[in-house]
Scaffold this motif. Structure first.
Motif, PDB file in Angstrom:
ATOM      1  N   UNK A   1       0.841  -1.213   0.000  1.00  0.00           N
ATOM      2  CA  UNK A   1       0.000   0.000   0.000  1.00  0.00           C
ATOM      3  C   UNK A   1       0.866   1.248   0.000  1.00  0.00           C
ATOM      4  N   UNK A   2       0.804   2.028  -1.085  1.00  0.00           N
ATOM      5  CA  UNK A   2       1.514   3.310  -1.126  1.00  0.00           C
ATOM      6  C   UNK A   2       0.484   4.421  -1.092  1.00  0.00           C
ATOM      7  N   UNK A   3       0.486   5.174  -0.007  1.00  0.00           N
ATOM      8  CA  UNK A   3      -0.435   6.294   0.134  1.00  0.00           C
ATOM      9  C   UNK A   3       0.298   7.445   0.785  1.00  0.00           C
ATOM     10  N   UNK A   4      -0.199   8.653   0.547  1.00  0.00           N
ATOM     11  CA  UNK A   4       0.343   9.819   1.239  1.00  0.00           C
ATOM     12  C   UNK A   4      -0.287   9.900   2.629  1.00  0.00           C
ATOM     13  N   UNK A   5       0.347   9.241   3.592  1.00  0.00           N
ATOM     14  CA  UNK A   5      -0.159   9.274   4.955  1.00  0.00           C
ATOM     15  C   UNK A   5       1.021   9.362   5.924  1.00  0.00           C
ATOM     16  N   UNK A 296     -12.252   5.729  -2.150  1.00  0.00           N
ATOM     17  CA  UNK A 296     -10.820   5.762  -1.852  1.00  0.00           C
ATOM     18  C   UNK A 296     -10.022   5.875  -3.146  1.00  0.00           C
ATOM     19  N   UNK A 297      -9.208   4.873  -3.465  1.00  0.00           N
ATOM     20  CA  UNK A 297      -8.323   4.961  -4.628  1.00  0.00           C
ATOM     21  C   UNK A 297      -8.746   4.016  -5.747  1.00  0.00           C
TER      22      UNK A 297
END
Lengths: 329, 329
Positions: A1-5, A296-297
């Protein structure tokens, strides 16, 4: 999981804080419990409140402001907000003319909004949206799901409320718009809930999920990938079978992205859907294309058609000033 | 490659046709050669024209309309439009006060717009945008790339042009905004050009591309995935190193999504960037968050900061009525 978080536990607060800061001219954020209100409290109108799980942005916080919502209660990702959020939001925005809740039909949302409605010391009513024609019952739903058509209900009812109309009139118009609105979506990829860290469902590079829900719930069937016209033909057929419009009916056409589908593809879908609707004798007089109710995505999109009449068209066209929809002001 | 398309060769025409149909109240599409104009030709003003490869929607067609562009020339995906498109567009919208081209700094665009400018029988000038501070030269560029800051240049110059300002004034303001604007982006995934059918670059599930271009061009370096605050810190540091703002400077902050990154994450990035800018003594007085300059289906985002002054702020705030930016009208 690659997310800006940063940390999974902080996503909601950080994202809501960013929204509040970026749109501080329109909204105010209350943090304990979480809810947004208009920055300037509206008077002499029915207070229109919506809410639901986060991850569908700009739904609902992006629709707070003049001509649309008075408040919105964001839950955790794909999780209903709690009754205390709804009660606190209602307390903050009630202006003496009652409270109308606009609720997407999911079991958790329905239960919590019902609980809030029972405890609310003000006159209140609820419009339940159920525009998704894909399936009758679903993972989190008894009856049809409420999806992107909710945006249209919120816009139209929000406009009527600004005129000072009473609670019964607002509720009746919301129910009417919902009954004249049908949607269906398709997913090319799954979404990934941050706390889960992996895709909600597996889907092959050669497959699509026809009739997917906005939380990644199963739709009607898993299919082999097809071209855009063939996908649109199935979505439009399901929508028209539900709405049964007469020849010459005037409609609003919404092509809604679930988040990861580029605008270029959404406009291609619009082109395909518009031709089909016209071939069925319908007149598309209003249009909306973009990410208005997301998952979401997820890569994917939904088509929504609303049968317009003079009243709905007038309230669609009226001024609106929110973060995600703005015109005439 | 899973995309909503029919045939790769028809994507552009079908998508442009969908855009034209969905926004027929604002734009008109010419098909041979491809260009969009405002539906109602504006008079007594400098004609503002932009264009570039498709795949960056809503750039540029989404910015046609009152207060912004008069025309836009879409090229094929990630390919410059040709001089004949620019000449035909200029012929259609020229209103006796000259033509201003707004061009992102990529070799193909620069060459073709220069060729059109030489052949144009009207007074003309060009504003070249070069806001991307990531790299000095790049795959398709000599000098810095023009990216999301282009939207700000188009909005501000478009506003000035509506006042009847002359070509030299419009050119000067465009150059000023560009010089006061800096951007940098980061990719979590590659984009996939439809005609290529496979990702432009390979990137691991644990990596990011810092300083990526909007066509997937390499940035400053490939890095291990980090948390949002750390990524934002690097982007903001590069931007501030370029702009060298004084304490108390008033800025516009744009968090731009490349397409596949959800709004929830973009607002989280806004939250992080805003805190950093404020810690540097800057005052964020205007904000924009969303997909304004995209890179097909790339997951990623860019940060843009513009140093405001009274003139730029006034022209940012003025009425605009386009498909993708609309306020005050």
């Amino acid at each position: 999981m690659k997310k800006f978080i940063n940390n999974v536990d902080d996503i909601l607060t950080e994202s809501l804080s960013g929204f509040a800061a970026a749109h501080s001219d329109i909204v105010s954020l209350n943090l304990e419990p979480h809810f947004f209100t208009r920055r300037e409290k509206a008077e002499n109108k029915v207070a229109i409140i919506s809410g639901g799980g986060s991850g569908h942005e700009p739904l609902h916080s992006g629709y707070i402001g003049y001509g649309m919502l008075d408040a919105a209660c964001p839950g955790h990702v794909f999780t209903s907000p709690s009754p205390d959020q709804m009660l606190a939001a209602a307390e903050a925005v009630h202006a003496g003319k009652g409270v109308l809740f606009i609720v997407k039909n999911y079991a958790g949302d329905v239960m919590n909004f019902e609980m809030a409605a029972e405890m609310l010391p003000f006159e209140n009513a609820t419009v339940l949206t159920s525009d998704d024609v894909a399936v009758e019952n679903s993972t989190y739903t008894t009856g049809r799901r409420g999806v992107a058509g909710t945006v249209i209900v919120e816009k139209v009812v929000g406009s009527l409320a600004e005129t000072g109309a009473d609670l019964a009139a607002c509720k009746a118009l919301g129910d009417k718009v919902n009954s004249r609105t049908a949607s269906m979506g398709v997913a090319l990829t799954s979404c990934t809930v941050p706390a889960a860290g992996r895709p909600t469902f597996d889907i092959d590079e050669t497959e699509l999920e026809m009739g997917v829900g906005i939380h990644g719930e199963p739709g009607r069937r898993r299919e082999k990938m097809r071209n855009a016209d063939a996908i649109v033909a199935d979505l439009v057929a399901a929508i028209l079978e539900d709405l049964k419009p007469t020849q010459g009916s005037e409609v609003l056409l919404l092509i809604n992205g679930f988040a990861a589908t580029p605008l270029m593809e959404l406009y291609l879908l619009y082109n395909s859907a518009a031709k089909l609707l016209q071939a069925h004798g319908l007149v598309i007089s209003r249009s909306l294309v973009g990410n208005y109710t997301t998952a979401l995505d997820m890569a994917g999109a939904s088509i929504t058609v609303t049968l317009l009449d003079d009243e709905i068209r007038q309230h669609w066209d009226s001024p609106v000033h929110t973060a995600a929809l703005r015109w005439q002001c």
